[in-house]
Design a protein around this motif. Sequence first.
Motif, PDB file in Angstrom:
ATOM      1  N   ASP A  89       8.669  48.174 -38.225  1.00 53.22           N
ATOM      2  CA  ASP A  89       8.714  46.710 -38.205  1.00 53.22           C
ATOM      3  C   ASP A  89      10.126  46.133 -38.156  1.00 53.22           C
ATOM      4  OD1 ASP A  89       9.327  47.439 -40.778  1.00 53.22           O
ATOM      5  OD2 ASP A  89       7.854  46.142 -41.746  1.00 53.22           O
ATOM      6  N   GLU A  90      11.134  46.976 -38.294  1.00 53.09           N
ATOM      7  CA  GLU A  90      12.510  46.480 -38.176  1.00 53.09           C
ATOM      8  C   GLU A  90      12.959  46.636 -36.726  1.00 53.09           C
ATOM      9  OE1 GLU A  90      15.311  47.657 -41.248  1.00 53.09           O
ATOM     10  OE2 GLU A  90      13.602  48.309 -42.459  1.00 53.09           O
ATOM     11  N   PHE A  91      13.168  45.516 -36.072  1.00 50.93           N
ATOM     12  CA  PHE A  91      13.414  45.479 -34.630  1.00 50.93           C
ATOM     13  C   PHE A  91      14.539  46.413 -34.179  1.00 50.93           C
ATOM     14  CE2 PHE A  91      15.416  43.610 -30.854  1.00 50.93           C
ATOM     15  CZ  PHE A  91      14.331  43.643 -29.989  1.00 50.93           C
ATOM     16  N   ALA A 130      11.378  61.788 -23.824  1.00 51.39           N
ATOM     17  CA  ALA A 130      10.043  61.194 -23.958  1.00 51.39           C
ATOM     18  C   ALA A 130       9.676  60.442 -22.681  1.00 51.39           C
ATOM     19  CB  ALA A 130       9.990  60.249 -25.153  1.00 51.39           C
ATOM     20  N   ARG A 131       8.427  60.605 -22.262  1.00 52.65           N
ATOM     21  CA  ARG A 131       7.965  59.940 -21.046  1.00 52.65           C
ATOM     22  C   ARG A 131       7.640  58.477 -21.315  1.00 52.65           C
ATOM     23  NH1 ARG A 131       2.282  60.685 -18.339  1.00 52.65           N
ATOM     24  NH2 ARG A 131       1.925  61.603 -20.363  1.00 52.65           N
ATOM     25  N   GLU A 132       7.051  58.226 -22.482  1.00 53.82           N
ATOM     26  CA  GLU A 132       6.651  56.861 -22.816  1.00 53.82           C
ATOM     27  C   GLU A 132       6.859  56.656 -24.304  1.00 53.82           C
ATOM     28  OE1 GLU A 132       2.603  54.116 -22.770  1.00 53.82           O
ATOM     29  OE2 GLU A 132       2.507  56.166 -22.031  1.00 53.82           O
ATOM     30  N   VAL A 133       7.372  55.474 -24.680  1.00 46.19           N
ATOM     31  CA  VAL A 133       7.544  55.137 -26.088  1.00 46.19           C
ATOM     32  C   VAL A 133       6.958  53.750 -26.295  1.00 46.19           C
ATOM     33  CG1 VAL A 133       9.174  54.817 -27.995  1.00 46.19           C
ATOM     34  CG2 VAL A 133       9.694  56.468 -26.186  1.00 46.19           C
ATOM     35  N   VAL A 134       5.997  53.647 -27.195  1.00 50.26           N
ATOM     36  CA  VAL A 134       5.380  52.360 -27.487  1.00 50.26           C
ATOM     37  C   VAL A 134       5.685  52.014 -28.935  1.00 50.26           C
ATOM     38  CG1 VAL A 134       3.185  51.128 -27.739  1.00 50.26           C
ATOM     39  CG2 VAL A 134       3.544  52.663 -25.794  1.00 50.26           C
ATOM     40  N   ILE A 135       6.213  50.804 -29.136  1.00 43.41           N
ATOM     41  CA  ILE A 135       6.547  50.348 -30.486  1.00 43.41           C
ATOM     42  C   ILE A 135       5.473  49.393 -30.966  1.00 43.41           C
ATOM     43  CG2 ILE A 135       8.177  48.994 -31.855  1.00 43.41           C
ATOM     44  CD1 ILE A 135      10.338  49.972 -29.828  1.00 43.41           C
ATOM     45  N   ALA A 136       4.992  49.638 -32.171  1.00 46.01           N
ATOM     46  CA  ALA A 136       4.067  48.703 -32.814  1.00 46.01           C
ATOM     47  C   ALA A 136       4.738  48.250 -34.103  1.00 46.01           C
ATOM     48  CB  ALA A 136       2.736  49.381 -33.105  1.00 46.01           C
ATOM     49  N   ARG A 137       4.861  46.929 -34.256  1.00 47.68           N
ATOM     50  CA  ARG A 137       5.545  46.418 -35.440  1.00 47.68           C
ATOM     51  C   ARG A 137       4.546  46.009 -36.518  1.00 47.68           C
ATOM     52  NH1 ARG A 137       9.820  42.186 -33.656  1.00 47.68           N
ATOM     53  NH2 ARG A 137      10.508  42.573 -35.776  1.00 47.68           N
ATOM     54  N   ASP A 138       3.271  46.210 -36.213  1.00 46.92           N
ATOM     55  CA  ASP A 138       2.209  45.747 -37.088  1.00 46.92           C
ATOM     56  C   ASP A 138       0.977  46.599 -36.776  1.00 46.92           C
ATOM     57  OD1 ASP A 138      -0.117  44.223 -37.815  1.00 46.92           O
ATOM     58  OD2 ASP A 138       1.166  42.471 -37.998  1.00 46.92           O
ATOM     59  N   LEU A 139       0.223  46.972 -37.779  1.00 42.75           N
ATOM     60  CA  LEU A 139      -0.968  47.797 -37.533  1.00 42.75           C
ATOM     61  C   LEU A 139      -1.983  47.085 -36.647  1.00 42.75           C
ATOM     62  CD1 LEU A 139      -1.559  49.570 -40.969  1.00 42.75           C
ATOM     63  CD2 LEU A 139      -0.881  50.611 -38.804  1.00 42.75           C
ATOM     64  N   ALA A 140      -2.005  45.754 -36.714  1.00 41.63           N
ATOM     65  CA  ALA A 140      -2.946  44.988 -35.886  1.00 41.63           C
ATOM     66  C   ALA A 140      -2.682  45.208 -34.396  1.00 41.63           C
ATOM     67  CB  ALA A 140      -2.865  43.502 -36.227  1.00 41.63           C
ATOM     68  N   GLU A 141      -1.428  45.526 -34.049  1.00 45.17           N
ATOM     69  CA  GLU A 141      -1.084  45.737 -32.641  1.00 45.17           C
ATOM     70  C   GLU A 141      -1.739  46.984 -32.068  1.00 45.17           C
ATOM     71  OE1 GLU A 141       3.108  45.652 -31.667  1.00 45.17           O
ATOM     72  OE2 GLU A 141       3.481  44.184 -33.238  1.00 45.17           O
ATOM     73  N   ILE A 142      -2.166  47.898 -32.939  1.00 47.77           N
ATOM     74  CA  ILE A 142      -2.742  49.136 -32.431  1.00 47.77           C
ATOM     75  C   ILE A 142      -4.194  49.315 -32.830  1.00 47.77           C
ATOM     76  CG2 ILE A 142      -0.715  50.554 -31.976  1.00 47.77           C
ATOM     77  CD1 ILE A 142      -0.794  51.423 -34.841  1.00 47.77           C
ATOM     78  N   GLY A 168       5.004  45.083 -45.367  1.00 49.33           N
ATOM     79  CA  GLY A 168       4.391  45.099 -46.684  1.00 49.33           C
ATOM     80  C   GLY A 168       3.034  45.792 -46.737  1.00 49.33           C
ATOM     81  N   THR A 169       2.534  46.277 -45.618  1.00 42.87           N
ATOM     82  CA  THR A 169       1.245  46.956 -45.576  1.00 42.87           C
ATOM     83  C   THR A 169       1.452  48.464 -45.476  1.00 42.87           C
ATOM     84  OG1 THR A 169       0.320  45.067 -44.378  1.00 42.87           O
ATOM     85  CG2 THR A 169      -0.951  47.105 -44.325  1.00 42.87           C
ATOM     86  N   SER A 170       0.765  49.197 -46.330  1.00 41.53           N
ATOM     87  CA  SER A 170       0.874  50.657 -46.305  1.00 41.53           C
ATOM     88  C   SER A 170       0.241  51.211 -45.031  1.00 41.53           C
ATOM     89  CB  SER A 170       0.152  51.242 -47.518  1.00 41.53           C
ATOM     90  OG  SER A 170       0.007  52.641 -47.350  1.00 41.53           O
ATOM     91  N   SER A 187      11.010  56.526 -43.274  1.00 43.88           N
ATOM     92  CA  SER A 187      10.929  55.379 -44.159  1.00 43.88           C
ATOM     93  C   SER A 187      12.112  55.253 -45.089  1.00 43.88           C
ATOM     94  CB  SER A 187       9.655  55.491 -44.998  1.00 43.88           C
ATOM     95  OG  SER A 187       9.517  54.363 -45.824  1.00 43.88           O
ATOM     96  N   GLY A 188      12.336  54.024 -45.520  1.00 41.11           N
ATOM     97  CA  GLY A 188      13.357  53.750 -46.518  1.00 41.11           C
ATOM     98  C   GLY A 188      12.777  53.904 -47.914  1.00 41.11           C
ATOM     99  N   TYR A 189      11.444  53.909 -48.009  1.00 37.20           N
ATOM    100  CA  TYR A 189      10.790  54.119 -49.296  1.00 37.20           C
ATOM    101  C   TYR A 189      10.818  55.602 -49.567  1.00 37.20           C
ATOM    102  CZ  TYR A 189       9.072  49.439 -48.448  1.00 37.20           C
ATOM    103  OH  TYR A 189       8.995  48.111 -48.180  1.00 37.20           O
ATOM    104  N   SER A 190      11.166  55.967 -50.781  1.00 34.40           N
ATOM    105  CA  SER A 190      11.338  57.396 -51.006  1.00 34.40           C
ATOM    106  C   SER A 190      10.334  57.949 -52.008  1.00 34.40           C
ATOM    107  CB  SER A 190      12.765  57.683 -51.460  1.00 34.40           C
ATOM    108  OG  SER A 190      13.044  56.910 -52.601  1.00 34.40           O
ATOM    109  N   ASP A 191       9.111  57.451 -51.995  1.00 29.68           N
ATOM    110  CA  ASP A 191       8.082  58.007 -52.854  1.00 29.68           C
ATOM    111  C   ASP A 191       7.560  59.281 -52.200  1.00 29.68           C
ATOM    112  OD1 ASP A 191       6.244  58.553 -54.734  1.00 29.68           O
ATOM    113  OD2 ASP A 191       4.958  56.825 -54.370  1.00 29.68           O
ATOM    114  N   ALA A 192       8.448  60.254 -52.125  1.00 30.43           N
ATOM    115  CA  ALA A 192       8.134  61.486 -51.402  1.00 30.43           C
ATOM    116  C   ALA A 192       7.012  62.268 -52.070  1.00 30.43           C
ATOM    117  CB  ALA A 192       9.383  62.344 -51.289  1.00 30.43           C
TER     118      ALA A 192
END
Length: 126
Positions: free
Chosen positions: A15-17, A32-44, A64-66, A85-90
């Motif tokens: 989600d970070e542009f 990579a032949r094709e790269v598709v970015i989704a910034r939101d789960l709704a997009e996919i 904010g959505t897991s 991810s920047g979240y480190s709850d590994a």
Amino acid sequence: MSPLLDGLRILVLEDEFLIAMDVEQLCRDHGAREVVIARDLAEINGREVATQFDAAIVDLMLGGTSTLEFAAGLRKTGVPFVFASGYSDAEEIRTSFPGVRLVTKPYSGEDLVEALAVAYGRGSPG
């Protein structure tokens, strides 16, 4: 030697542009032949990820959505992926997704590409 991601279709959940743009370029630079970015789960939602993509890079949180439920779906359909991810709850990741690599931000592009290549079955782990 061919690029690690040669010919792959990659889904990037980020989600970070600026990071998304960097990751897209990185994947393309590695073949990579094709790269598709989704910034939101709704997009996919409703898209057949397993038939459209060979691998995925998944941020743990999108606006904010897991994304763990989405990742579980990827695993079920056999799409190889890595978490970035920047979240480190590994610990939660290791428990819920054994064997799935978590690349923590800020990450080096090489680490991310290698982790994805290994998840896909190319390259060498470690």
